[in-house]
Design an enzyme around this catalytic site. Structure first.
Site, mmCIF file in Angstrom:
data_model
loop_
_atom_site.group_PDB
_atom_site.id
_atom_site.type_symbol
_atom_site.label_atom_id
_atom_site.label_comp_id
_atom_site.label_asym_id
_atom_site.label_seq_id
_atom_site.Cartn_x
_atom_site.Cartn_y
_atom_site.Cartn_z
ATOM 1 N N GLU A 182 0.806 -1.231 0.000
ATOM 2 C CA GLU A 182 0.000 0.000 0.000
ATOM 3 C C GLU A 182 0.833 1.272 0.000
ATOM 4 O OE1 GLU A 182 -2.940 -0.023 3.114
ATOM 5 O OE2 GLU A 182 -4.257 -1.240 1.879
ATOM 6 N N GLU A 253 -6.879 -7.521 -0.463
ATOM 7 C CA GLU A 253 -7.421 -7.436 0.900
ATOM 8 C C GLU A 253 -8.890 -7.067 0.861
ATOM 9 O OE1 GLU A 253 -5.271 -4.915 3.667
ATOM 10 O OE2 GLU A 253 -3.344 -5.680 2.971
HETATM 11 C C1 GAL Z 1 -4.336 -2.297 5.142
HETATM 12 C C2 GAL Z 1 -2.959 -2.932 5.313
HETATM 13 C C3 GAL Z 1 -3.058 -4.189 6.153
HETATM 14 C C4 GAL Z 1 -3.863 -3.922 7.386
HETATM 15 C C5 GAL Z 1 -5.227 -3.379 7.012
HETATM 16 C C6 GAL Z 1 -6.101 -3.037 8.176
HETATM 17 O O1 GAL Z 1 -4.198 -0.981 4.790
HETATM 18 O O2 GAL Z 1 -2.415 -3.252 4.061
HETATM 19 O O3 GAL Z 1 -1.771 -4.628 6.475
HETATM 20 O O4 GAL Z 1 -3.172 -3.028 8.175
HETATM 21 O O5 GAL Z 1 -5.059 -2.194 6.314
HETATM 22 O O6 GAL Z 1 -6.340 -4.152 8.929
#
Ligand code: GAL
Length: 843
Positions: A182, A253
């Protein structure tokens, strides 16, 4: 002769299949990852290996496979594997290779997100603290010392994977890897100015040069250079498009819930919305999605990031913190995965054609020249259900839902219609007889102020993380002040105020060795300011400030430079005439960590433990120890620490994490029932407002022996250890609500299409464990029942015989199926769509 030959050939094939794994080629095109020449629709889920224990891994992986996952994704945690520069550790919970091999044995793929910056609510975003002390280093930018270290660790992990033949190109399970994390977010990359882009390009080139034989991704990196695939993270990624029409649309994600902070309410995300987001993504051309998290687990030890990330990393994931499936989340997503897989052949053959079916109504159709057709019909409106016409048939689409039609005709799944049952379960503290299995308590007082030979002096106030190197949460700042009898600010009742300003994260102030006050920051604002009235004496007065961190920052531009600790000012303010003494730049004595840490009290050894009847309670800075026998069985165990204040707990020397049951969520901002319709955000469906963020702390079974276990607590604030207890999970009820308009259970579709076309909606109830049966039906209504699981109520329309029909079909069996139709129950209200709602118990 021929038979022998065939047998021989069969043996050869069989033997080579069990002894070697065949290398697979993994490439990609604009539709999908391509494995051995075939495009794939892939469902992946994140399980971070150090957030559970090796004993839990096989079961977590099996439950993931049963839930319909094709792949397990994990980050790699640099600070876990290289705690000291050049000294690697891959033992126990850190045994990445064993974890990946277990996934392989289960027949699943692995997605390896190396980072090595990972965020992940993990301490310091995964970076080891020593990295910060390398001269001239600047993190995550075009900086030579940083790039050298990042490349070294990334190559180290890639080499380890290669040595063990774990990349698909070598016959292993890893099909995909990630570099960085990110970095392209709007609150990150722009802050690194014109040195950001060269860094991104360097990272991409460096990763590619490691020749893993499988594709790499950068998530949230719009400008990821070829051949790196830029992927999407978020609650929804249906509108995302990759930066080249040669790259597939991938979602790394999909947040199934959200993380918990100490001092925050508990986040949840309704499964109807998760399923909606997934279905929309596949409707609009996606072919890979990963749940973040599928199993969140636990932040053991001091691994949680922050500041203020809680020890539980449950995440409202389909598998809960303790490794138990969360229903109906797990089951509804499992059904969704089956529905998507029924569409796979059409999906990989072509791009979807998107058409509007009316306002907020959209069809995504995969139709091939060879006659395959699969469709996704969406209602993205948040208010009204709709009826759409598609291919000459009419379909009801509830608001904020997607229906899946693998043959462009029959609806096998709708994201808002849950066939999977719900389980109501809760942790029950064990009865007082069991609590007595704690056999007596002993204690050691942690001295207030400086007690170690390693203390040092310095003029002025020091930033904490640079001072401790994160060796400990704790840093003592000690000073003394001489008060002469005639000091002006002491006149008038000798009342003075101590004023301390700190970057955080929490602080205890002791005057003349007595606790004078304490203050804590919050995840929104880690800084703290303390202003407390104190009493000074004539002569020497000691000021001991215990400053502590609660997980180091894991996100943000320059997160690594965010400081902590008492950076001042520290002042004594006279309350009568307004005079102030500033102590900030005087000589301070520092001690990194606690005496008890230095002498290793956490594993229970030492001759200092005092066991006398007068156990001190509700006093700050005490180490406690007890022995206990483990409760039998193998269901997960939690420690209920509600009688404690704040600290850390160890079982047989293993840290189960920081505990902080006195840190409550704010009173407002929660909902009693969450409306899944409409865009989700992390604050939308909070629960447990006004309550402690975390009372229960997971004690993994594999850290326990049948008897003679040692529990050690370090209590900072004051609490009563004799009131703590173990708790185990008990299933309260099974519930389900299925309407006459629900799709037929997906398993009927996957096994027998013809039978499925004839079958109607069906309710399935099944006790979670094999040795249980349905013992009673607490509620049953066919008609228009109201309420939710645990509080169902009869509506105006209700069939009289529902309860007896369900009793007959279910009581005494582990599972039962009931047709949800007037054929089963008769018709209590003609012309109205009826629901069957049932609550049952298992014993
Ligand atoms: C994203 C990040 C993850 C985790 C998630 C929130 O931005 O890539 O590692 O932190 O947010 O749980």
């Amino acid at each position: 002769m021929r038979g022998t030959m065939v047998l021989f050939l069969f043996m050869i094939v069989f033997l080579s299949a069990v002894t070697t794994s065949f290398a697979a080629t993994v490439t990609y095109d604009h539709r999908a990852l391509v494995i051995d020449g075939k495009r794939k629709v892939l469902i992946s889920g994140a399980i971070h290996y150090p957030r559970s224990t090796p004993q839990m891994w096989p079961d977590l992986i099996q439950k993931s496979k049963d839930g319909g996952l094709d792949a397990i994704e994990t980050y790699v945690f640099w600070n876990l594997h290289e705690p000291v520069r050049g000294q690697y550790d891959f033992e126990g919970r850190k045994d990445l290779v064993s974890f990946i091999k277990l996934v392989k044995e289960a027949g699943l793929h692995v997605v390896l997100r190396i980072g090595p910056y990972v965020c992940a609510e993990w301490n310091y975003g995964g970076f080891p603290l020593w990295l910060h002390f390398i001269p001239g280093i600047e993190f995550r930018t075009d900086n030579e010392p940083f790039k050298v270290e990042m490349q070294r660790f990334t190559a180290k992990i890639v080499d380890l994977m290669k040595q063990e033949s774990l990349f698909a190109s070598q016959g292993g399970p890893i099909i995909f890897s990630q570099i960085e994390n990110e970095y392209g977010n709007g609150d990150i990359e722009p802050y690194y100015g014109n040195r950001a882009k060269p860094y991104v390009d360097w990272a991409a080139g460096m990763a590619t040069s490691l020749n893993t034989g499988v594709p790499w991704n950068m998530c949230q990196q719009k400008d990821a250079p070829d051949p790196i695939i830029n992927t999407c993270n978020g609650f929804y990624c249906d509108q995302f498009t990759p930066n080249s029409d040669k790259k597939p649309k991938m979602w790394t994600e999909n947040w199934t819930g959200w993380f918990l902070s100490f001092g925050g309410a508990v986040p949840t995300r309704p499964v109807e919305d998760v399923a909606f987001a997934v279905a929309r993504f596949f409707q609009l051309g996606g072919t890979f999605q990963n749940y973040y998290m599928y199993h969140g687990g636990t932040n053991f030890g001091r691994t949680s990031g922050g500041p203020f990330i809680a020890t539980s990393y449950d995440y409202d994931a389909p598998i809960d913190e303790y490794g138990l499936i969360r229903q109906p989340k797990w089951g509804h997503l499992k059904d969704l995965h089956k529905a998507i897989k029924l569409c796979e052949e059409a999906m990989i053959a072509t791009d979807p054609t998107i058409t509007s079916l009316g306002p907020n109504l959209e069809a995504g159709v995969y139709r091939t020249g060879s006659g395959l057709c699969s469709a996704f019909l969406a209602n993205v409106g948040t208010q009204s259900d709709a009826t759409v016409n598609f291919n000459g048939n009419s379909y009801k689409l509830p608001a904020w839902s997607v229906s899946i039609l693998p043959d462009c005709k029959n609806v096998v799944f709708n994201t808002a219609k849950i066939n999977s049952m719900r389980t109501l379960s809760r942790f029950i503290s064990q009865s007082s007889e069991d609590v007595e299995s704690f056999s007596g308590w002993s204690w050691v007082n942690e001295p207030v102020g400086i007690s170690s030979q390693n203390a040092f002096m310095k003029l002025g106030l020091a930033e904490q993380i640079n001072t401790t190197g994160d060796k400990s949460d704790y840093l003592w700042y000690s000073a003394s002040i001489e008060i002469k009898g005639n000091e002006p600010f002491l006149q008038d009742g000798s009342q003075t105020a101590l004023h301390v300003q700190s970057l955080g994260h929490a602080l205890y102030a002791f005057i003349n060795k007595k606790l004078a006050g304490s203050v804590k920051g919050s995840s929104g604002n880690a800084k703290v300011a303390l202003e407390v009235p104190i009493s000074l004496v004539t002569g020497k007065n000691t000021i001991d400030l215990l400053s502590l961190t609660v997980g180091l920052q894991n996100y943000g531009a320059f997160f690594d430079l965010k400081g902590a600790g008492v950076t001042g000012p520290v002042q004594l303010k006279g309350l009568t005439n307004g005079s102030t003494i500033d102590l900030s730049s005087q000589q301070w004595t520092y001690q990194i960590g606690l005496k008890g840490e230095e002498i290793g009290l956490s594993n229970g050894g030492s001759s200092l433990w005092i066991s006398q009847p007068a156990l001190p309670k509700n006093q700050p800075l005490i180490w406690y120890k007890t022995n206990f026998d483990a409760a039998g069985g193998n269901e997960p165990l939690a420690l209920d620490l509600s009688s404690l204040g704040k600290g850390e707990a160890w079982v047989n020397g293993q840290s189960i994490g920081r505990y902080w049951p006195t840190n409550n969520a704010p009173n407002g901002g929660c909902v009693s029932s969450c409306n899944y319709r409409g865009s989700f955000n992390a604050n939308k469906c909070l629960k447990d407002c006004g309550k402690p963020s975390q009372l229960l702390y997971h004690v993994p079974r594999d850290w326990l022996k049948p008897s003679g276990n040692i529990l050690v607590l370090f209590e900072e604030m004051g609490g009563d250890p004799t009131q703590i207890s173990f708790a185990t999970r008990q299933i309260g009820s099974l519930c389900s609500r299925v309407s006459e308009s629900h799709p037929v259970p997906i398993d009927i579709w996957t096994s027998d299409q013809e039978a499925a076309k004839k079958a109607g909606p069906t309710m399935l109830l099944e006790c979670p464990s094999a040795n249980q049966v349905i013992s009673s039906i607490k509620f049953a209504s066919f008609g228009t029942p109201g309420g939710a699981c645990g509080s169902f109520s009869h509506g105006k329309c209700s069939s009289k015989n529902a309860i007896s029909i369900i009793q007959k079909a279910c009581v005494g069996s582990r599972k039962c199926n009931i047709g949800v139709s007037i054929a089963t129950f008769g018709d209590p209200c003609v012309g109205i769509t009826k629901n069957l709602a049932v609550e049952a118990s298992c014993t």
